[in-house]
Scaffold this motif. Structure first.
Motif, PDB file in Angstrom:
ATOM      1  N   GLN A   1     -53.167  39.614   3.007  1.00 56.51           N
ATOM      2  CA  GLN A   1     -51.823  39.358   3.545  1.00 56.51           C
ATOM      3  C   GLN A   1     -51.158  38.136   2.939  1.00 56.51           C
ATOM      4  O   GLN A   1     -49.948  38.027   2.917  1.00 56.51           O
ATOM      5  CB  GLN A   1     -51.921  39.157   5.063  1.00 56.51           C
ATOM      6  N   ASP A   2     -51.962  37.185   2.495  1.00 59.08           N
ATOM      7  CA  ASP A   2     -51.372  35.907   2.087  1.00 59.08           C
ATOM      8  C   ASP A   2     -52.274  35.257   1.039  1.00 59.08           C
ATOM      9  O   ASP A   2     -53.378  35.737   0.777  1.00 59.08           O
ATOM     10  CB  ASP A   2     -51.294  35.020   3.342  1.00 59.08           C
TER      11      ASP A   2
ATOM     12  N   PRO B   1     -52.072  38.724  -2.454  1.00 57.90           N
ATOM     13  CA  PRO B   1     -51.312  39.361  -1.378  1.00 57.90           C
ATOM     14  C   PRO B   1     -50.850  40.762  -1.774  1.00 57.90           C
ATOM     15  O   PRO B   1     -50.432  40.987  -2.918  1.00 57.90           O
ATOM     16  CB  PRO B   1     -50.107  38.431  -1.204  1.00 57.90           C
TER      17      PRO B   1
END
Ligand SMILES: C[S@@+](CC[C@H](N)C(=O)[O-])C[C@H]1O[C@@H](n2cnc3c(N)ncnc32)[C@H](O)[C@@H]1O
Length: 456
Positions: A20-21, A44
């Motif tokens: 996600q990041d 990501p």
């Protein structure tokens, strides 16, 4: 009754993870039932198969074993050596995305600190490789031979290499020759487990505009075999060398340089240029590692100061005087403070070298000297600060607030301490509209920036 939380993953299991990041240190961030996992070599938007390597109370670690869906920003890594050593932790991320990542990191920290400051797009390089003007490489015994390289991530195992990817190619070539000379002279490499042997590290610095090279041999004790022959071979085989220094570091710790320098050949300083000015740099003095981007950084700082020619300037954390002397020709006077005595000597010498008569530098801790200057009634129109990663201290910031310059130019190499310090400045009535990141360290997660604060 207290319920014991259990991590939703176990060590050594393989798991499919959606990233996600990207964390501040370049690891992909995935979440399983809200439990964060930091994943090596994952970007990501990617789905990866990963081996869980560590399970902690509130987060875990994993390493990618297979990329299932790759990000459009993924760059193929041809040479695994760099990823093994962590020399270039963002190497797998396209350069444009690296620049956006750095801007975003500062934005995130400002949002957390409730600072309403715009972050401009990062100023990057045309060629973001082979930029470093300084190398410091360990020397260890590998297969019976003295070998240079870099330590494997989180360890002190040497990964042999002679192409360091982000270092100036001429430095890499010099290092390869130096390795060869050390082998021919049979200089014994350092063994850090036994704290025995001789040669710990080789440091090479290069003047980007002068081509001059400085070679520093870091040894455990003063004794080093065949000193005279060593110097003869170096100067004969690497003609750009103008300085050979032996640095003695008898300690057991991780510090690279010891306190004692012995000049074995040539000059004690290396010369380079910044924004058309000449600078002599001692082995122990700090000097920015990216010569092309240093000019962009300093010019950004000079432009942000919006100088009229009448200002009195304080250059705090002044190093060898590069920022202060670059500003001196545009202002009335410059007064610098720096902790390392050799660097201060270099700075005052550099003022003379450039016929600058309106700048002087003193030795001291900025957080001690600044309050003293303030008590003595010193006035300043502009204070430029360029601290190390730990940032400024409240004592320093409060003293600046009392001196009351109309502008503070904050050059930072750590956005976390920058955000913390900007909050304090804000309480003293100093605010900033924007921050300009400048990419001084491509392929790494380090973030440099310039922020101009004005008195409300
Ligand atoms: C990031 S460097 C900047 C040097 C210089 N402005 C330049 O651009 O080359 C930070 C400098 O602060 C010095 N330093 C570290 N802690 C200090 C302190 N407490 N007081 C004064 N100088 C300090 C270091 O020796 C180093 O030269």
């Amino acid at each position: 009754m207290k319920v014991k939380m259990q991590a939703p993953i176990t060590k050594n299991e393989k798991k499919e993870l959606t990233i996600q990041d990207l964390s501040y240190d370049g690891l992909g961030v995935a979440k399983v039932e809200g439990y964060p996992i930091f994943v090596d070599n994952a970007l990501p938007g990617e789905t990866v198969e990963a081996l869980i390597t560590k399970v902690g109370k509130s987060f875990g670690f994993a390493k990618t074993t297979r990329i299932i869906t790759a990000s459009a920003d993924r760059v193929e890594v041809k040479d695994r050596q760099y990823t093994q050593t962590g020399i270039a932790p963002l190497q797998h991320l396209a350069y444009g995305a690296q620049l956006r990542f750095k801007q975003q990191q500062i934005e995130n920290l400002y949002a957390k600190a409730k600072l309403d400051i715009a972050v401009k797009p990062t100023l990057g390089m045309t060629d973001p490789t082979h930029y470093r003007n300084k190398a410091s490489v360990p020397v260890r015994l590998i297969n019976g031979k003295a070998t240079i390289g870099f330590f494997r991530k989180h360890s002190h195992d040497l990964v042999p290499m002679t192409d360091f990817f982000i270092q100036d190619r001429k430095i890499d070539a010099a290092l390869a020759t130096l390795q060869d000379i050390v082998r021919r002279l049979q200089i014994e490499p350092y063994n850090e487990f036994k704290h025995s042997g001789v040669l710990r590290n080789i440091m090479v610095r290069r003047g980007y505009y002068t081509n001059e090279l400085m070679v520093v041999f870091v040894t455990r004790s003063e004794k080093i075999a065949s000193k005279k022959t060593l110097v003869e071979m170096i100067t004969e085989e690497i003609p750009d060398v103008v300085s050979v220094i032996q640095n003695i570091n008898p300690t057991k710790g991780n510090a690279i340089l010891g306190k004692t320098d012995k000049l074995l050949y040539g000059n004690a300083q290396l010369r380079d240029e910044v924004l058309g000015l000449k600078f002599d740099i001692s082995a122990q003095s700090f000097y920015q590692v990216n010569p092309q981007q240093t000019q962009v950084l300093y010019q950004t700082a000079i432009d942000a100061a919006d100088l009229t020619g009448d200002e009195t300037v304080i250059d705090a954390y002044s190093g060898i005087g590069t920022i202060g002397l670059s500003m001196a020709e545009h202002v009335k006077s410059v007064q610098g403070v720096e902790m390392v005595e050799t660097a201060v000597k270099d700075a005052n010498h550099n003022a003379k070298l450039n016929n600058t008569t309106n700048a002087k530098f003193v030795t001291g801790k900025a957080e001690v000297v600044m309050p003293k200057w303030q008590e003595e009634g010193l006035s300043a129109d502009i204070v430029v600060v360029d601290p190390p990663r730990k940032g400024l201290t409240p004592e320093f910031i409060n003293a600046v607030g009392k001196v009351g310059p109309s502008k503070v130019i904050y050059i930072s190499c750590n956005p976390a301490t920058l955000a913390r310090d900007l909050q304090l400045f804000q309480e003293l009535g100093y605010s900033a509209k924007s921050t300009q990141p400048v990419d001084m360290f491509p392929m790494t997660t380090h973030i440099e920036s310039v922020t101009a604060l004005t008195k409300d």
